[in-house]
Design an enzyme around this catalytic site. Structure first.
Site, PDB file in Angstrom:
ATOM      1  N   SER A 138      -2.508   0.406   5.101  1.00 47.05           N
ATOM      2  CA  SER A 138      -1.527  -0.072   6.079  1.00 47.05           C
ATOM      3  C   SER A 138      -1.701   0.763   7.347  1.00 47.05           C
ATOM      4  O   SER A 138      -2.312   1.846   7.314  1.00 47.05           O
ATOM      5  CB  SER A 138      -0.124   0.158   5.520  1.00 47.05           C
ATOM      6  OG  SER A 138       0.859   0.012   6.516  1.00 47.05           O
ATOM      7  N   TYR A 151       6.244   5.141   0.867  1.00 53.98           N
ATOM      8  CA  TYR A 151       5.216   4.197   1.317  1.00 53.98           C
ATOM      9  C   TYR A 151       4.171   4.883   2.183  1.00 53.98           C
ATOM     10  O   TYR A 151       2.969   4.728   1.991  1.00 53.98           O
ATOM     11  CB  TYR A 151       5.904   3.057   2.080  1.00 53.98           C
ATOM     12  CG  TYR A 151       5.019   1.875   2.402  1.00 53.98           C
ATOM     13  CD1 TYR A 151       4.819   0.868   1.459  1.00 53.98           C
ATOM     14  CD2 TYR A 151       4.420   1.736   3.652  1.00 53.98           C
ATOM     15  CE1 TYR A 151       4.028  -0.242   1.751  1.00 53.98           C
ATOM     16  CE2 TYR A 151       3.621   0.636   3.952  1.00 53.98           C
ATOM     17  CZ  TYR A 151       3.437  -0.356   2.994  1.00 53.98           C
ATOM     18  OH  TYR A 151       2.655  -1.450   3.308  1.00 53.98           O
TER      19      TYR A 151
HETATM   20  P1  NAD Z   1       3.999  -9.350  -1.262  1.00 48.86           P
HETATM   21  O1  NAD Z   1       5.307  -8.826  -1.719  1.00 48.86           O
HETATM   22  O2  NAD Z   1       3.932 -10.705  -0.665  1.00 48.86           O
HETATM   23  O3  NAD Z   1       2.948  -9.282  -2.474  1.00 48.86           O
HETATM   24  C1  NAD Z   1       2.819  -8.146  -3.283  1.00 48.86           C
HETATM   25  C2  NAD Z   1       2.103  -8.508  -4.561  1.00 48.86           C
HETATM   26  O4  NAD Z   1       2.032  -7.342  -5.390  1.00 48.86           O
HETATM   27  C3  NAD Z   1       2.813  -9.590  -5.378  1.00 48.86           C
HETATM   28  O5  NAD Z   1       1.886 -10.485  -5.928  1.00 48.86           O
HETATM   29  C4  NAD Z   1       3.492  -8.789  -6.489  1.00 48.86           C
HETATM   30  O6  NAD Z   1       3.672  -9.521  -7.695  1.00 48.86           O
HETATM   31  C5  NAD Z   1       2.478  -7.671  -6.680  1.00 48.86           C
HETATM   32  N1  NAD Z   1       3.120  -6.535  -7.337  1.00 48.86           N
HETATM   33  C6  NAD Z   1       4.182  -5.810  -6.904  1.00 48.86           C
HETATM   34  N2  NAD Z   1       4.527  -4.897  -7.825  1.00 48.86           N
HETATM   35  C7  NAD Z   1       3.666  -5.034  -8.858  1.00 48.86           C
HETATM   36  C8  NAD Z   1       3.522  -4.394 -10.113  1.00 48.86           C
HETATM   37  N3  NAD Z   1       4.349  -3.428 -10.525  1.00 48.86           N
HETATM   38  N4  NAD Z   1       2.538  -4.804 -10.930  1.00 48.86           N
HETATM   39  C9  NAD Z   1       1.720  -5.800 -10.562  1.00 48.86           C
HETATM   40  N5  NAD Z   1       1.799  -6.452  -9.386  1.00 48.86           N
HETATM   41  C10 NAD Z   1       2.769  -6.070  -8.547  1.00 48.86           C
HETATM   42  O7  NAD Z   1       3.435  -8.255  -0.249  1.00 48.86           O
HETATM   43  P2  NAD Z   1       2.305  -8.278   0.894  1.00 48.86           P
HETATM   44  O8  NAD Z   1       2.977  -8.096   2.179  1.00 48.86           O
HETATM   45  O9  NAD Z   1       1.369  -9.400   0.712  1.00 48.86           O
HETATM   46  O10 NAD Z   1       1.596  -6.894   0.559  1.00 48.86           O
HETATM   47  C11 NAD Z   1       0.295  -6.774   0.016  1.00 48.86           C
HETATM   48  C12 NAD Z   1      -0.252  -5.395   0.354  1.00 48.86           C
HETATM   49  O11 NAD Z   1      -0.385  -5.293   1.765  1.00 48.86           O
HETATM   50  C13 NAD Z   1       0.654  -4.248  -0.085  1.00 48.86           C
HETATM   51  O12 NAD Z   1      -0.130  -3.184  -0.578  1.00 48.86           O
HETATM   52  C14 NAD Z   1       1.323  -3.843   1.207  1.00 48.86           C
HETATM   53  O13 NAD Z   1       1.731  -2.506   1.208  1.00 48.86           O
HETATM   54  C15 NAD Z   1       0.214  -4.089   2.203  1.00 48.86           C
HETATM   55  N6  NAD Z   1       0.666  -4.240   3.573  1.00 48.86           N
HETATM   56  C16 NAD Z   1       1.537  -5.214   3.913  1.00 48.86           C
HETATM   57  C17 NAD Z   1       1.951  -5.327   5.240  1.00 48.86           C
HETATM   58  C18 NAD Z   1       2.917  -6.378   5.678  1.00 48.86           C
HETATM   59  O14 NAD Z   1       3.374  -6.304   6.815  1.00 48.86           O
HETATM   60  N7  NAD Z   1       3.235  -7.360   4.864  1.00 48.86           N
HETATM   61  C19 NAD Z   1       1.463  -4.438   6.203  1.00 48.86           C
HETATM   62  C20 NAD Z   1       0.580  -3.455   5.813  1.00 48.86           C
HETATM   63  C21 NAD Z   1       0.174  -3.364   4.494  1.00 48.86           C
END
Ligand code: NAD
Length: 256
Positions: A138, A151
């Protein structure tokens, strides 16, 4: 193309976008996540793109389940070429109110699971002299924001891990890189808007414009497609010298 990609957390948000993009290019996919409609999502990707798609709902908070997820990928799809460590959770609170169990869960899912999955995939990648590990870190792997102790700690840790695996993988054509997105409009972000509003004492609209996108020069959410394009590039055979690096898609946040 007979390559296999395991994308953790691919039944939602960024992971789902990456899985779809890889399937479009002919990768067989291990689709993974906790969403209850996971099996339907996996079937839909398989039907739409004509590739093999397996599904797992391994809980990545548990190290043994992470290892098993990798083993199941090889068992069901025959190999593992690309590992995208994407699953993640968020929790927002000032440190003195930050629950210990939330801190530990974020460290386990957002950071430790990347270690266990990479470790389990390593022997297969080493043997086939090919592997591409992509960690979804991130902008918070490079910069801090208040109320995100767990985080920011986990995402910085993932960047460090990426560098080490880049070095260790070099003799075996295993690369490891991190992608660092700014804000992407996914369920993870949707969920933190009300908490942020509470912590900052603002309306939800104000949180989006004055907190989330405040530090981005480009005042829009990062498109999932651009992250998926970046992951595809890093997965290519020809990307063998791109390793141990972070790729920042943050609308200019860290340029400042
Ligand atoms: P999201 O909530 O849409 O998806 C997260 C996924 O992780 C889901 O499929 C969920 O089931 C899975 N997950 C969560 N806990 C789990 C567990 N204990 N066991 C197995 N699976 C689990 O989130 P997103 O925004 O798509 O995030 C994806 C990645 O991108 C994350 O690592 C997040 O930190 C990173 N990220 C997101 C953003 C943003 O703005 N959305 C920015 C930077 C980084």
């Amino acid at each position: 193309m007979n390559k296999v990609a395991l994308i953790t957390g691919s039944t939602s948000g960024i992971g789902l976008g990456i899985a779809t993009h890889f399937a479009k290019k002919g990768y067989h996919i291990m689709c993974h996540g906790l969403e209850t409609n996971g099996p339907e999502i996996a079937e839909d990707i398989s039907k739409t793109y004509g590739v093999d798609v397996a599904f797992s709902n391994a809980n990545l908070i548990n190290a043994n389940e992470v290892t098993q997820l990798v083993e199941d990928t090889v068992k069901k799809l025959g190999r593992i070429d690309v590992l995208v460590n994407n699953a993640g959770i968020q929790y927002v609170a000032p440190i003195d109110e930050f629950p210990n169990d939330k801190y530990e869960a974020i460290i386990a899912i957002n950071m430790n699971a990347s270690f266990y999955a990479s470790k389990a995939a390593w022997k297969y990648m080493k043997k086939q002299n090919f592997g591409r590990i992509i960690n979804v870190s991130s902008v918070h792997g490079l910069r801090a924001s208040e109320y995100k102790t767990a985080y920011v700690t986990a995402k910085h840790g993932v960047i460090g891990m990426t560098k080490v695996l880049g070095l260790e993988g070099a003799p075996y054509n295993i690369t490891c890189n991190a992608i660092c997105p700014g804000y992407v409009r996914t369920p993870l972000v949707e969920k933190q808007i009300p908490d942020q509003a509470k912590s900052h004492n603002m309306s939800e609209e104000e949180v989006i414009t004055n907190v989330m996108l405040k530090k981005q020069a480009v005042k829009s959410f990062v498109p999932i497609e651009s992250l998926a394009d970046m992951a595809l590039l890093l997965a290519k055979e020809t990307s063998s010298t791109i390793t141990g690096s972070e790729f920042v898609l943050d609308g200019g946040w860290t340029a400042q």
